[in-house]
Design an enzyme around this catalytic site. Structure first.
Site, PDB file in Angstrom:
ATOM      1  CG  ASN A 155      -1.830   1.111   1.330  1.00  0.00           C
ATOM      2  OD1 ASN A 155      -1.442   2.239   1.035  1.00  0.00           O
ATOM      3  ND2 ASN A 155      -3.054   0.863   1.744  1.00  0.00           N
ATOM      4  CG  HIS A 207      -5.465  -2.385   9.353  1.00  0.00           C
ATOM      5  ND1 HIS A 207      -5.122  -1.772  10.524  1.00  0.00           N
ATOM      6  CD2 HIS A 207      -5.975  -1.429   8.557  1.00  0.00           C
ATOM      7  CE1 HIS A 207      -5.439  -0.493  10.443  1.00  0.00           C
ATOM      8  NE2 HIS A 207      -5.956  -0.256   9.250  1.00  0.00           N
ATOM      9  CD  GLU A 248      -7.042  -6.398   3.309  1.00  0.00           C
ATOM     10  OE1 GLU A 248      -7.288  -6.021   2.147  1.00  0.00           O
ATOM     11  OE2 GLU A 248      -6.313  -5.775   4.089  1.00  0.00           O
ATOM     12  NE  ARG A 278      -7.859  11.179   5.574  1.00  0.00           N
ATOM     13  CZ  ARG A 278      -8.307  10.536   6.651  1.00  0.00           C
ATOM     14  NH1 ARG A 278      -7.490   9.753   7.333  1.00  0.00           N
ATOM     15  NH2 ARG A 278      -9.538  10.663   7.037  1.00  0.00           N
ATOM     16  CG  HIS A 279      -3.798   9.034   1.584  1.00  0.00           C
ATOM     17  ND1 HIS A 279      -4.611   8.287   0.755  1.00  0.00           N
ATOM     18  CD2 HIS A 279      -3.993   8.561   2.835  1.00  0.00           C
ATOM     19  CE1 HIS A 279      -5.266   7.395   1.490  1.00  0.00           C
ATOM     20  NE2 HIS A 279      -4.939   7.545   2.757  1.00  0.00           N
ATOM     21  CG  HIS A 286       1.285   5.581   4.929  1.00  0.00           C
ATOM     22  ND1 HIS A 286       0.547   6.391   5.751  1.00  0.00           N
ATOM     23  CD2 HIS A 286       0.815   4.326   5.096  1.00  0.00           C
ATOM     24  CE1 HIS A 286      -0.323   5.643   6.413  1.00  0.00           C
ATOM     25  NE2 HIS A 286      -0.182   4.396   6.038  1.00  0.00           N
ATOM     26  NE  ARG A 290      -9.503   8.077   4.399  1.00  0.00           N
ATOM     27  CZ  ARG A 290      -9.653   7.162   5.365  1.00  0.00           C
ATOM     28  NH1 ARG A 290      -8.789   6.179   5.474  1.00  0.00           N
ATOM     29  NH2 ARG A 290     -10.635   7.241   6.206  1.00  0.00           N
ATOM     30  CB  THR A 332      -5.328   4.031   9.285  1.00  0.00           C
ATOM     31  OG1 THR A 332      -5.291   2.978   8.305  1.00  0.00           O
ATOM     32  CG2 THR A 332      -5.283   3.416  10.673  1.00  0.00           C
ATOM     33  CB  THR A 333      -9.251   1.170   7.328  1.00  0.00           C
ATOM     34  OG1 THR A 333      -8.781   1.748   6.116  1.00  0.00           O
ATOM     35  CG2 THR A 333     -10.618   0.572   7.126  1.00  0.00           C
ATOM     36  CD  GLU A 369      -7.207  -0.327   1.474  1.00  0.00           C
ATOM     37  OE1 GLU A 369      -7.529   0.653   2.172  1.00  0.00           O
ATOM     38  OE2 GLU A 369      -6.211  -1.011   1.697  1.00  0.00           O
ATOM     39  CG  HIS A 374      -8.204   3.919   1.177  1.00  0.00           C
ATOM     40  ND1 HIS A 374      -8.348   3.695   2.526  1.00  0.00           N
ATOM     41  CD2 HIS A 374      -9.442   4.256   0.741  1.00  0.00           C
ATOM     42  CE1 HIS A 374      -9.615   3.890   2.869  1.00  0.00           C
ATOM     43  NE2 HIS A 374     -10.289   4.246   1.808  1.00  0.00           N
TER      44      HIS A 374
HETATM   45  N1  PXP Z   1      -5.790  -3.333   4.380  1.00  0.00           N
HETATM   46  C1  PXP Z   1      -6.739  -2.369   4.466  1.00  0.00           C
HETATM   47  C2  PXP Z   1      -8.125  -2.729   4.083  1.00  0.00           C
HETATM   48  C3  PXP Z   1      -6.417  -1.066   4.874  1.00  0.00           C
HETATM   49  O1  PXP Z   1      -7.375  -0.125   4.946  1.00  0.00           O
HETATM   50  C4  PXP Z   1      -5.079  -0.766   5.170  1.00  0.00           C
HETATM   51  C5  PXP Z   1      -4.706   0.638   5.568  1.00  0.00           C
HETATM   52  O2  PXP Z   1      -4.840   1.475   4.485  1.00  0.00           O
HETATM   53  C6  PXP Z   1      -4.129  -1.785   5.055  1.00  0.00           C
HETATM   54  C7  PXP Z   1      -4.515  -3.067   4.684  1.00  0.00           C
HETATM   55  C8  PXP Z   1      -2.686  -1.546   5.354  1.00  0.00           C
HETATM   56  O3  PXP Z   1      -2.567  -1.305   6.708  1.00  0.00           O
HETATM   57  P1  PXP Z   1      -1.156  -0.833   7.299  1.00  0.00           P
HETATM   58  O4  PXP Z   1      -0.860   0.486   6.684  1.00  0.00           O
HETATM   59  O5  PXP Z   1      -1.393  -0.784   8.750  1.00  0.00           O
HETATM   60  O6  PXP Z   1      -0.157  -1.885   6.863  1.00  0.00           O
END
Ligand code: PXP
Length: 248
Positions: free
Chosen positions: A7, A198, A151, A49-50, A10, A45, A100-101, A70, A43
């Protein structure tokens, strides 16, 4: 062995701090692929925001592995996914105030809206994954709504791992790991792929990566954080190495 989805949100968070052009999440995706990523996740959103719409548009033709988008199950997002055609969509709950989610999708409670979103995505050739808590009722609801994958939320496991200072004999870790394992097995039994993610990091990922039937892990923050010191290519390669070893 499970695939690794990286992902890159960030990276965009850092860029948006100055509303500039770098670091660029699309270039980061390329680095992640060279490091061994099997999938790139972004993601988009509601509050942008990002990741921005233009990032997704540039990412789609440049990613050589897979794009996992996402998003919340809103009409706006479903229309974007239908137009861009990512390889997969992961539907997540979205709260504006969250960092975050936070939790999984309440699939059982939002059945008709989710079923409709999944059908519209599938109609455009986009399979959908449900980000859900490790709860049998949510797995069953995801199957009923027509999702291709689940997931399973590994946040509670990661929390227990940290509380137990990484002691795998701790009952809290054992319990949360079992919940992920059982939810994943139930998803597979119901014909869905078992993904997980996550709050996974270099310390807690191995027991999850060793779970039977796991298809794909989605990891963001820890990899991008490590990249500040080690570079993204190396950070991804190290995560991939741990996952590969755990699967053995
Ligand atoms: N899976 C989902 C559905 C998420 O929303 C996120 C955060 O964006 C992640 C995985 C990745 O989580 P982390 O950044 O904590 O590794």
């Amino acid at each position: 062995m499970a695939n690794l989805g990286v992902n890159v949100d960030h990276v965009a968070t850092l860029r948006q701090a100055r509303r500039g052009v770098e670091p660029d999440p699309v270039r980061a995706a390329h680095e992640a692929e060279i490091g061994g990523a099997d999938c790139i996740t972004v993601h988009l959103r509601e509050d942008r925001r990002h990741i921005q719409d233009g990032d997704l548009e540039r990412l789609k033709p440049l990613v050589i592995t897979k794009v996992n988008l996402e998003m919340a199950a809103t009409d706006e997002m479903v229309a974007i996914a239908r137009r861009i055609g990512p390889d997969m969509v992961t539907l997540v709950p979205e709260g504006r105030a969250e960092v975050t989610t936070e939790g999984g999708l309440p699939a059982a409670q939002r059945m008709s809206a989710l079923r409709d979103a999944v059908a519209r995505l599938l109609d455009a050739g986009v399979p959908a994954s449900a980000f859900i808590d490790p709860d049998p009722a949510q797995v069953d609801a995801a199957a009923e709504a027509g999702f291709t994958a689940c997931e399973i939320h590994t946040g509670p496991y990661a929390h227990a791992f940290r509380a137990a200072a990484g002691d795998l004999r701790d009952a809290r870790v054992d319990r949360e790991l079992a919940r992920v394992r059982e939810a994943g097995a139930r998803a597979a039994d119901r014909g869905m792929r078992f993904n997980a993610g996550h709050a996974l990091n270099y310390h807690n990922v191995a027991p999850i990566a060793a779970l039977p039937g796991l298809w794909e892990l989605h990891i963001g923050h820890s990899i991008v954080a490590r990249a500040v010191y080690a570079g993204l290519r190396g950070a991804v390669a190290e995560m991939k190495r741990i996952i590969t070893e755990a699967a053995r």
